[in-house]
Design a protein around this motif. Structure first.
Motif, PDB file in Angstrom:
ATOM      1  N   ARG A 172       6.439   7.125  -8.400  1.00 21.75           N
ATOM      2  CA  ARG A 172       6.592   8.009  -7.283  1.00 21.75           C
ATOM      3  C   ARG A 172       6.649   7.083  -6.029  1.00 21.75           C
ATOM      4  O   ARG A 172       6.040   6.072  -5.931  1.00 21.75           O
ATOM      5  N   TYR A 174       6.280   6.002  -2.433  1.00 25.15           N
ATOM      6  CA  TYR A 174       5.302   6.057  -1.381  1.00 25.15           C
ATOM      7  C   TYR A 174       5.983   5.654  -0.299  1.00 25.15           C
ATOM      8  O   TYR A 174       6.331   4.261   0.053  1.00 25.15           O
ATOM      9  N   VAL A 181       4.515   4.042  -6.858  1.00 22.96           N
ATOM     10  CA  VAL A 181       2.901   4.242  -7.030  1.00 22.96           C
ATOM     11  C   VAL A 181       3.100   5.147  -8.293  1.00 22.96           C
ATOM     12  O   VAL A 181       3.792   5.766  -8.607  1.00 22.96           O
ATOM     13  N   GLY A 182       1.786   5.522  -8.765  1.00 24.85           N
ATOM     14  CA  GLY A 182       1.540   6.432  -9.693  1.00 24.85           C
ATOM     15  C   GLY A 182       1.265   6.108 -11.128  1.00 24.85           C
ATOM     16  O   GLY A 182       1.327   4.802 -11.423  1.00 24.85           O
ATOM     17  N   ASP A 214      -3.771   3.083   1.765  1.00 25.37           N
ATOM     18  CA  ASP A 214      -3.366   4.130   0.738  1.00 25.37           C
ATOM     19  C   ASP A 214      -4.176   4.093  -0.396  1.00 25.37           C
ATOM     20  O   ASP A 214      -4.093   2.957  -1.121  1.00 25.37           O
ATOM     21  N   GLU A 216      -3.624   5.251  -3.641  1.00 26.80           N
ATOM     22  CA  GLU A 216      -2.826   5.126  -4.925  1.00 26.80           C
ATOM     23  C   GLU A 216      -2.093   3.610  -4.893  1.00 26.80           C
ATOM     24  O   GLU A 216      -2.071   2.995  -5.782  1.00 26.80           O
ATOM     25  N   GLU A 217      -1.881   3.107  -3.596  1.00 26.73           N
ATOM     26  CA  GLU A 217      -1.149   1.754  -3.392  1.00 26.73           C
ATOM     27  C   GLU A 217      -2.134   0.719  -3.619  1.00 26.73           C
ATOM     28  O   GLU A 217      -2.102  -0.358  -4.353  1.00 26.73           O
ATOM     29  N   ALA A 219      -4.867   1.119  -5.858  1.00 25.88           N
ATOM     30  CA  ALA A 219      -4.782   0.993  -7.429  1.00 25.88           C
ATOM     31  C   ALA A 219      -3.518   0.237  -7.929  1.00 25.88           C
ATOM     32  O   ALA A 219      -3.961  -0.677  -8.959  1.00 25.88           O
ATOM     33  N   ILE A 220      -2.442   0.262  -7.541  1.00 29.58           N
ATOM     34  CA  ILE A 220      -1.244  -0.504  -7.976  1.00 29.58           C
ATOM     35  C   ILE A 220      -1.513  -2.032  -7.821  1.00 29.58           C
ATOM     36  O   ILE A 220      -1.281  -2.724  -8.590  1.00 29.58           O
ATOM     37  N   TYR A 246      -9.051   1.872   2.070  1.00 29.67           N
ATOM     38  CA  TYR A 246      -9.028   1.818   0.860  1.00 29.67           C
ATOM     39  C   TYR A 246      -8.971   0.493   0.258  1.00 29.67           C
ATOM     40  O   TYR A 246      -7.995  -0.460   0.566  1.00 29.67           O
TER      41      TYR A 246
END
Length: 281
Positions: A172, A174, A181-182, A214, A216-217, A219-220, A246
């Protein structure tokens, strides 16, 4: 230790018993919120963090009042609240197009230093971001390497490079950072073994760690760091001693941080004390 005492007409006296001196005597109704907020921001710039309990004693107001001040300053993007106080907010959370013009000369020097670290035939992960875009544009024309990226912008910048293979991670988009991301991105990343990862962040702080804007960012970025033998953070001065909402990880998640040559030592010494190598560009 600083203590406060209330006297008649709501006058407050603050006494610093370490120095045995009266700090100030000021009627409560004359203590302007704007003056208190300015003092908070001054303390942040000077000390790199503020604690609500200490501010309460310093200003002779309740911790609820201090927390309200911090909430309002955070809403204006002037600081990043953390448990017990606040840290300087990173300005690097602005939209991509706006960030391209921020500290552009410093970013070019940092990008050039990063490019010099790449050895022929390495597998290199390049993060998204304005400094990363400058990095790949500066790669030698004869460099043979593989670049893995979740940034379409970085991939497109390498289209004309004759000997760099590009692996583009999907997922996805961002849009703020123009990166994938995702779950799909995380799954693809798990199949990589890279030599080095050039990480972009919005905050580098000795205690808050590496942060970004962000969830999700973040986490990536953790996933990418886990798949590389070495992680190098690209950090212009605005990102040092600053924090975003984050957390990517402890500052020790990176082995090195590249900063501009003229960066103040008071910003880099805490990073070095944490065991991370500081490289000046």
């Amino acid at each position: 230790m600083v203590t406060c005492s209330f006297v008649q007409y709501q006058e407050i006296s603050c006494i610093d018993y370490r120095a045995g001196t009266l700090l100030h005597v000021l009627p409560v109704h004359l203590m302007l919120t704007s003056q208190r907020k300015k003092a908070i921001l001054d303390a942040l710039e000077r000390d790199g963090q503020v604690l609500a309990g200490e501010l309460s004693a310093t200003f002779c107001v309740s911790e609820d009042t201090v927390r309200r001040d911090l909430r309002e300053l955070a809403a204006e993007g002037l600081l990043q609240r953390v448990h017990g106080g606040a840290l300087p907010a990173s300005p690097a959370t602005a939209p991509f197009a706006q960030r391209e013009d921020m500290e552009s000369a410093a970013k070019r020097r940092i990008a050039k230093r990063a490019a010099q670290m790449i050895v022929p035939r390495q597998v290199v992960i390049v993060d998204g971001g304005t400094t990363s875009a400058l990095l790949v544009r500066g790669l030698p024309a004869d460099l043979e390497a593989t670049v893995v990226t979740h940034s379409p912008s970085v991939a497109v910048a390498l289209v004309e490079h004759p000997s760099v293979e590009v692996i583009l991670i999907g997922g996805r988009l961002y849009k703020h950072s123009i990166v994938s991301v995702g779950a799909a991105a995380a799954e693809a990343i798990s199949q990589i073994h890279a030599d080095i990862y050039f990480m972009g962040v919005t905050g580098v702080h000795p205690t808050a760690g590496l942060t970004t804007g962000d969830f999700e960012e973040a986490a990536i970025k953790r996933a990418l760091a886990a798949r590389a033998a070495e992680t190098v953070v690209l950090a212009s001065a605005a990102k040092l001693n600053a924090a975003s909402p984050y957390r990517i990880g402890e500052i020790g998640l990176a082995q090195s941080v590249i900063v501009e040559a003229r960066t103040d030592a008071k910003l880099t010494e805490p990073i070095e004390r944490a065991g991370v190598t500081v490289l000046r560009a």
